[in-house]
Every structure is written in structure tokens, then in C-alpha cells.
Scaffold this active site. Sequence first.
Site: not given
Ligand code: NAD
Ligand code: UD1
Length: 343
Positions: A128, A153, A157
Amino acid sequence: MNGKKILVTGGTGYIGSHTVVELQQAGYEVVIVDNLSNSEADVVDRITEITGNSPKFYKIDLTDSDALREVFVKEKDIFSAIHFAAFKAVGESVEKPLMYYRNNLNSLINLLDLSGEFKVKNVVFSSSCTVYGQPEKLPVTEQTPVIRPESPYGNTKRISEEVIQEFTIAHSGFNGIALRYFNPIGAHPSALIGELPRGVPNNLVPFVTQTAAGLRDQLKIFGDDYNTPDGTCIRDYINVVDLAKAHVAAISRQVNGKMRNSFEVFNLGTGQGASVLDIVKGFEKATGKKLNYTMAERRLGDVEQIYANASYAEKELNWKAEKTLEETLKSAWEWEKKLRNIE
Ligand code: NAD
Ligand code: UD1
């Protein structure tokens, strides 16, 4: 058909499910491992509906090494593992750090351990942009210093990347790619898969779509006094299908033996910053829906602005984000509508 077998952990989750679709459509054989702690089993059927091809699915917790071993025993010749499985709620990780370290780190350690034992030579890891904190210089390149993230969290990473890198040093012939996602949003154009937040969404776009759907009264914009053109925070919002395609590109780099080092890192973003107000206005324009929103206090832990320099991924992975912000926001709305049976 290239037929190579890819293990996708967390494959029923948000980004994982979209990636499974793209992998299958590129001809890979997919094996999903997920414990369904944050996703639903019917995602497998939905993937099958999109691609006409059913991925194998094991409901297994990756922290259970014996159960995971069974998968490696049954599934011979895994070429690479894409490791999505993790807990990802930033706020929850502050309250329950051990739960996050235990799940996110033990899962990775078990996966690497068994990869070594069963001669699986490649991993692609979901990292991330949170590892950069608030960078001094924008846009962020892969050379931007990694700092200790604010949340447990985020720290999982940073540590996971180091663990993978050290594993590649200790195991000659093993390759790791860490993909640092910026802000993934949107849903598959079929509206059959998308993001399924449990409870009140923390992230912006699910909150926006749920507000438009009438599930939430009002969107709060966290802070309008930042040092940005409109005073709201800036992020790099990337379409989830584009993001999924980057994983196929990373796998293909491993398949073709194109890695420059045994451990590589790529930023995955669009290269464009968008403010919270840009998202609100963009959503209204893309969907014709008016959003009820108000300005509110800053949220603790938010960085003011971050967006990627996406040129390294473009050069090395031959990948770039293609979808516009508007079509991505529209796809998020189509998904929400289908989920809530809204016409
Ligand atoms: P998500 O929660 O939708 O998917 C994660 C999946 O992993 C889920 O289906 C959950 O059931 C499974 N899981 C969690 N722990 C497990 C375990 N111990 N054994 C087996 N399955 C398990 O999340 P996502 O948004 O698809 O994110 C996927 C990856 O990307 C994660 O590693 C997350 O940290 C990373 N990531 C996500 C974002 C985001 O904004 N969505 C941003 C940066 C990084
Ligand atoms: C967050 C996490 C980041 C993670 C990502 C995906 C934090 C500080 N960072 O990113 O580590 O990888 O989620 O899960 O939590 N916002 C509003 N109103 C809302 C929700 C969000 O104004 O109700 C704003 C936030 O202040 C931010 C932007 O929208 O400026 C994006 O927020 P969000 O979608 O939560 O993502 P990040 O905070 O960038």
C-alpha cells in the site's frame, strides 16, 4: 491458454475477485484460498458467471499452516501466489494491533514457508502507498523513502515487504513483487463483483455510494482547510479492474523471467491526484445523483495529499491505468444499485 496455475489468497475479496477474473481471462488456472472473514462464498459463482470458468476454491485460514499445506499437497505445480489475504481496517488495527500482526504476518510466513517447501518460486504481494506516509515530494516514485507507517495495519505492509525481500535473499531463485496500491475504487462493469464493506464504510467511495443509495444520511468531508487547491485531501484513485490487470502484468513478468531483481516494487496508481470534492462532483456528474454532504473536522491520521508517479510500472510492466475517474465512479454506483435492488 498459457495454463499456469496461480494461487490467489484472499481471492474472494474486493481486489482479489477482480484479479481472479482478469487472470482467468488471460488464460491462467486459478486456485483461491480465503477464509471468508471479509467476503462471501457466492463471489466464486459470480466470478464463474463473468468468465464462464469456475476457479477452485478452498475455505481455509492462512494462519492455519496444516490446512494450507493440504492445498499445496493437492495443487501441484503452482507457479506463483498472489497474496491479497489480510485484514485492512486502519482504525481497527490501532485498537487491535496483535490481531493485525498475527493475521497479516503469520499468513505471509506460512505462505512463504510452504512456497519454499513445495518449490513455488514466485509471490506477488498486496502492499500500500501507506508505507510512504506523507511524502515530502510529490508525486511518489518507488525511490520515495518508506517510513514507519502510522497504523499497525500499515506497519504490517512495511514489515511484509521486508520479510519477502529477505526470503528472496535466503532462497535463490525465489522472486517477489510488491505492488503498492494507491486508492482502489469502482467495480467490475458487469456489476457482479465489487467492494462489500461490512458495517459503516470507512472509505470514501463506498460511503458516497451508500449515501446516494439512502443507507447513510450524509457524507462528511473530513477537513476543508488542507493546503490543497480546494482545501480537501488529495488521493490517487485507481480503478479496481485496471489494478487487477496490473497483477496479470506482474505474473507475466515472472512467467517471462523479466524481473531485474529477485525483489521488485511497483507503485500502482493513475498518476493523477483527485480531491475529496473532485470525487463528490465527479460522482454527481457521472450518475446524475445529488449527494448530501457537509464539511467536517479532519480525520486523525489522514495525510494531506499523495499520488503516484506511475511511470515505472508503465515502463517495466507495460501497464497503465486506463479508465477515467468518471467511469470508475459510475461503476461503483452501478454495483451499489444492483446490490440494493435500486432501479
Ligand atoms: P478484502 O478484505 O476485500 O479482501 C481480503 C480477503 O482476504 C477477504 O476475502 C478475507 O476474507 C481474506 N482473508 C483475510 N485474512 C485471511 C486469512 N487469515 N486466511 C484466509 N483469508 C483471509 O480486501 P481488499 O480491499 O481486496 O484488499 C486486498 C489486499 O490489498 C489486502 O492485503 C489489503 O491490505 C491490500 N490493500 C487494499 C487497499 C484497499 O484500499 N482496498 C489498499 C492498499 C492495499
Ligand atoms: C485508507 C487508509 C490506507 C488504506 C486505504 C485502503 C487511512 C489513514 N489510510 O486510505 O492505509 O490503504 O484506506 O483501505 O485510513 N473521506 C471523507 N469522508 C469519508 C471517508 C473518507 O472525507 O467519509 C476522505 C478522507 O479524509 C481521505 C479520502 O476521503 O482524504 C480517502 O479516504 P479513504 O477512502 O478512507 O482512503 P485513505 O484514507 O486514503
